[in-house]
Design a protein around this motif. Structure first.
Motif, mmCIF file in Angstrom:
data_model
loop_
_atom_site.group_PDB
_atom_site.id
_atom_site.type_symbol
_atom_site.label_atom_id
_atom_site.label_comp_id
_atom_site.label_asym_id
_atom_site.label_seq_id
_atom_site.Cartn_x
_atom_site.Cartn_y
_atom_site.Cartn_z
ATOM 1 N N UNK A 109 -19.907 -12.439 -8.158
ATOM 2 C CA UNK A 109 -19.015 -13.570 -8.364
ATOM 3 C C UNK A 109 -17.571 -13.084 -8.494
ATOM 4 N N UNK A 110 -16.639 -13.915 -8.165
ATOM 5 C CA UNK A 110 -15.206 -13.658 -8.324
ATOM 6 C C UNK A 110 -14.699 -12.582 -7.376
ATOM 7 N N UNK A 111 -15.012 -11.321 -7.641
ATOM 8 C CA UNK A 111 -14.543 -10.207 -6.838
ATOM 9 C C UNK A 111 -15.678 -9.213 -6.663
ATOM 10 N N UNK A 112 -15.518 -8.282 -5.709
ATOM 11 C CA UNK A 112 -16.610 -7.369 -5.377
ATOM 12 C C UNK A 112 -16.796 -6.248 -6.386
ATOM 13 N N UNK A 113 -15.729 -5.830 -7.036
ATOM 14 C CA UNK A 113 -15.846 -4.801 -8.067
ATOM 15 C C UNK A 113 -14.671 -4.949 -9.018
ATOM 16 N N UNK A 114 -14.804 -4.390 -10.202
ATOM 17 C CA UNK A 114 -13.745 -4.513 -11.203
ATOM 18 C C UNK A 114 -13.392 -3.137 -11.748
ATOM 19 N N UNK A 115 -12.118 -2.775 -11.611
ATOM 20 C CA UNK A 115 -11.563 -1.568 -12.233
ATOM 21 C C UNK A 115 -10.255 -1.965 -12.922
ATOM 22 N N UNK A 116 -9.922 -1.249 -13.969
ATOM 23 C CA UNK A 116 -8.672 -1.539 -14.687
ATOM 24 C C UNK A 116 -7.565 -0.553 -14.349
ATOM 25 N N UNK A 117 -7.897 0.532 -13.657
ATOM 26 C CA UNK A 117 -6.904 1.531 -13.279
ATOM 27 C C UNK A 117 -7.280 2.082 -11.907
ATOM 28 N N UNK A 118 -6.412 1.866 -10.923
ATOM 29 C CA UNK A 118 -6.679 2.332 -9.559
ATOM 30 C C UNK A 118 -6.045 3.689 -9.286
ATOM 31 N N UNK A 119 -5.386 4.266 -10.280
ATOM 32 C CA UNK A 119 -4.702 5.542 -10.095
ATOM 33 C C UNK A 119 -4.820 6.384 -11.361
ATOM 34 N N UNK A 120 -6.072 6.587 -11.801
ATOM 35 C CA UNK A 120 -6.337 7.371 -13.011
ATOM 36 C C UNK A 120 -6.221 8.851 -12.667
ATOM 37 N N UNK A 121 -5.276 9.521 -13.301
ATOM 38 C CA UNK A 121 -5.007 10.919 -12.973
ATOM 39 C C UNK A 121 -5.996 11.857 -13.652
ATOM 40 N N UNK A 122 -6.581 12.724 -12.819
ATOM 41 C CA UNK A 122 -7.543 13.712 -13.282
ATOM 42 C C UNK A 122 -6.819 15.021 -13.627
ATOM 43 N N UNK A 123 -7.456 15.902 -14.386
ATOM 44 C CA UNK A 123 -6.795 17.164 -14.769
ATOM 45 C C UNK A 123 -6.321 17.996 -13.579
ATOM 46 N N UNK A 124 -6.999 17.882 -12.426
ATOM 47 C CA UNK A 124 -6.607 18.687 -11.261
ATOM 48 C C UNK A 124 -5.489 18.047 -10.437
ATOM 49 N N UNK A 125 -4.996 16.874 -10.864
ATOM 50 C CA UNK A 125 -3.906 16.218 -10.165
ATOM 51 C C UNK A 125 -4.335 15.140 -9.201
ATOM 52 N N UNK A 126 -5.635 15.084 -8.872
ATOM 53 C CA UNK A 126 -6.144 14.009 -8.022
ATOM 54 C C UNK A 126 -6.225 12.723 -8.843
ATOM 55 N N UNK A 127 -6.445 11.601 -8.157
ATOM 56 C CA UNK A 127 -6.590 10.343 -8.891
ATOM 57 C C UNK A 127 -7.891 9.652 -8.512
ATOM 58 N N UNK A 128 -8.386 8.835 -9.441
ATOM 59 C CA UNK A 128 -9.676 8.165 -9.290
ATOM 60 C C UNK A 128 -9.573 6.740 -9.798
ATOM 61 N N UNK A 129 -10.624 5.975 -9.590
ATOM 62 C CA UNK A 129 -10.718 4.621 -10.114
ATOM 63 C C UNK A 129 -11.384 4.672 -11.487
ATOM 64 N N UNK A 130 -10.911 3.816 -12.396
ATOM 65 C CA UNK A 130 -11.427 3.834 -13.767
ATOM 66 C C UNK A 130 -11.619 2.411 -14.279
ATOM 67 N N UNK A 131 -12.646 2.261 -15.128
ATOM 68 C CA UNK A 131 -12.867 1.003 -15.847
ATOM 69 C C UNK A 131 -12.786 1.291 -17.338
ATOM 70 N N UNK A 132 -11.883 0.590 -18.009
ATOM 71 C CA UNK A 132 -11.684 0.729 -19.457
ATOM 72 C C UNK A 132 -11.998 -0.619 -20.096
ATOM 73 N N UNK A 133 -13.039 -0.704 -20.933
ATOM 74 C CA UNK A 133 -13.412 -1.996 -21.516
ATOM 75 C C UNK A 133 -12.334 -2.596 -22.413
ATOM 76 N N UNK A 134 -11.501 -1.763 -23.019
ATOM 77 C CA UNK A 134 -10.420 -2.286 -23.855
ATOM 78 C C UNK A 134 -9.369 -2.962 -22.978
ATOM 79 N N UNK A 135 -9.036 -2.324 -21.865
ATOM 80 C CA UNK A 135 -8.078 -2.925 -20.931
ATOM 81 C C UNK A 135 -8.642 -4.210 -20.337
ATOM 82 N N UNK A 136 -9.944 -4.210 -20.004
ATOM 83 C CA UNK A 136 -10.568 -5.409 -19.459
ATOM 84 C C UNK A 136 -10.561 -6.541 -20.479
ATOM 85 N N UNK A 137 -10.797 -6.207 -21.735
ATOM 86 C CA UNK A 137 -10.758 -7.211 -22.801
ATOM 87 C C UNK A 137 -9.346 -7.769 -22.942
ATOM 88 N N UNK A 138 -8.345 -6.901 -22.869
ATOM 89 C CA UNK A 138 -6.949 -7.348 -22.963
ATOM 90 C C UNK A 138 -6.618 -8.316 -21.823
#
Length: 398
Positions: A109-138
């Motif tokens: 429903x609504x959308x195909x997937x849910x992430x709160x951060x589309x540019x989460x920086x990893x220790x090696x400098x790459x970026x990933x998708x992230x879901x944070x329940x606190x951000x989603x609640x906000x």
């Protein structure tokens, strides 16, 4: 023993990754869709044939359709759903006429997937998708402003979400909103907040049981026709596999997947096994799902996730995360072995590396491709999965 068929998702000529690039990473097939056809319309056979010919001209096959999306009238059980179901069946006929016979779809429903951060920086400098329940609640409490949303959360979570939101500047709030509204693969256009709110209000008025009934209604109409055509329907799990913004989930765990398969038993009624979607919940036993529903798995998405102590997850390296990828791969290979021995089902199950980090040259063209669908990141994931598969086959003497 035949290997898993290596595939790569491609979104068409306007996508930032070309077929010429994909060909170089050694895949056998392309996962694609007729993106330009409006939702609910029949895919014209000429449009299907043209796309298939373009893929064929690069020495690859169109292995899987992802996705023939389902009109909201079907999902919501509206009076005109039979018309859209009829269109869907005709699209399956047109695909089968082009010998394209594995169809991934979802009932989210609504959308195909849910992430709160589309540019989460990893220790090696790459970026990933992230879901944070606190951000989603906000987002739920202060941007979406869902009525009675507070009832869905504990006082502690509400307090954390309030603090989180109060510490965001206007740019941060805008980024959070855009991250959530971007959850439609195949389009760079964000869903408007007005449209999101309208659809959200509609979905909240429908019970989980009614949504399941609507899915069963769809399956009972579609699957007999798909079986006649030799088409394998493969539903994708909900992502993430738990309620978000008060919306119920109906394809998120063992019991719900069993309901789907039992709603219309058939070799054509099957699953897209997505390790990343199902694996975002610690409650899901991914190996058991493969072992128990293996004969109904028609398509495989493999990626890993890393769970964190605060309840968040991010998309990790394909082989390094919280999910037991070697055990998952071994269970898939065992399913292939079972199929070969029983002489039933597709042995070389199509598999694609699902999502990928943004790294190296991907960073220079990040604006060109869709979130999660980088070129180098997915190629790295594919290479890792190929190595894992070969190593496990050696250990199993296959």
């Amino acid at each position: 023993m035949e290997y898993l068929k290596k595939t790569f998702r491609w979104f068409g000529p306007s996508f930032g990754v070309a077929l010429e690039d994909i060909k170089q990473v050694g895949v056998d097939g392309i996962v694609a869709a007729c993106q330009e056809v409006p939702l609910g319309d029949v895919w014209p056979i000429e449009t299907i044939t043209s796309l298939k010919n373009e893929i064929d001209s690069h020495g690859m096959e169109w292995s899987v359709v992802e996705s023939v999306n389902i009109h909201t009238s079907i999902k919501y059980g509206l009076p005109d759903r039979d018309r859209y179901i009829s269109n869907y069946i005709q699209t399956l006929k047109n695909l089968a006429a082009n010998d394209i016979k594995v169809v991934c779809y979802n009932f989210m429903q609504l959308i195909d997937w849910t992430r709160t951060n589309l540019d989460f920086r990893l220790p090696n400098g790459a970026s990933a998708l992230k879901y944070d329940p606190i951000a989603a609640t906000a987002f739920d409490l202060f941007i979406l402003k869902r009525e009675n949303a507070e009832e869905s959360y504990s006082p502690e979570i509400i307090e954390q979400a309030t603090t989180y939101f109060e510490n965001l500047n206007e740019e941060g709030k805008d980024t959070l909103e855009k991250s959530i509204l971007a959850g439609m693969p195949g389009s760079r256009k964000l869903i408007s907040m007005d449209e999101f709110k309208r659809n959200h209000a509609t979905v909240l008025a429908i019970s989980k049981e009614k949504l399941q009934d609507n899915l069963a209604y769809f399956l009972k109409a579609i699957i007999p026709e798909a079986e006649k055509l030799g088409v394998k329907m493969a539903i994708h799990p909900d992502d993430p596999p738990f309620s978000v913004f008060g919306v119920p989930r109906i394809a998120s765990n063992y019991e719900e997947l069993k309901f789907i398969l039992d709603a219309c038993p058939s070799p054509s009624n099957g699953l897209t096994f997505c390790s990343g979607s199902l694996g975002a919940s610690k409650e899901n036993d991914l190996v058991k799902i493969i072992e128990d529903f293996g004969e109904n798995i028609h398509f495989v998405h493999l990626r890993n996730v890393q769970w964190t102590e605060d309840g968040s997850f991010y998309e990790a390296d394909h082989l390094n995360g919280s999910l037991p990828m070697p055990k998952i791969m071994k269970a898939l290979i065992q399913e292939q072995k079972n199929r070969k021995e029983s002489k039933g089902g597709i042995i070389n199950i199509p598999m694609r590396p699902d999502h990928g980090h943004v790294l190296l040259d991907d960073k220079k063209r990040q604006a060109e491709f869709y979130s999660g669908y980088s070129m180098v990141g997915r190629a790295l994931g594919l290479a890792q999965l190929i190595g894992l598969e070969k190593g496990i086959r050696l250990g199993m003497n296959l």
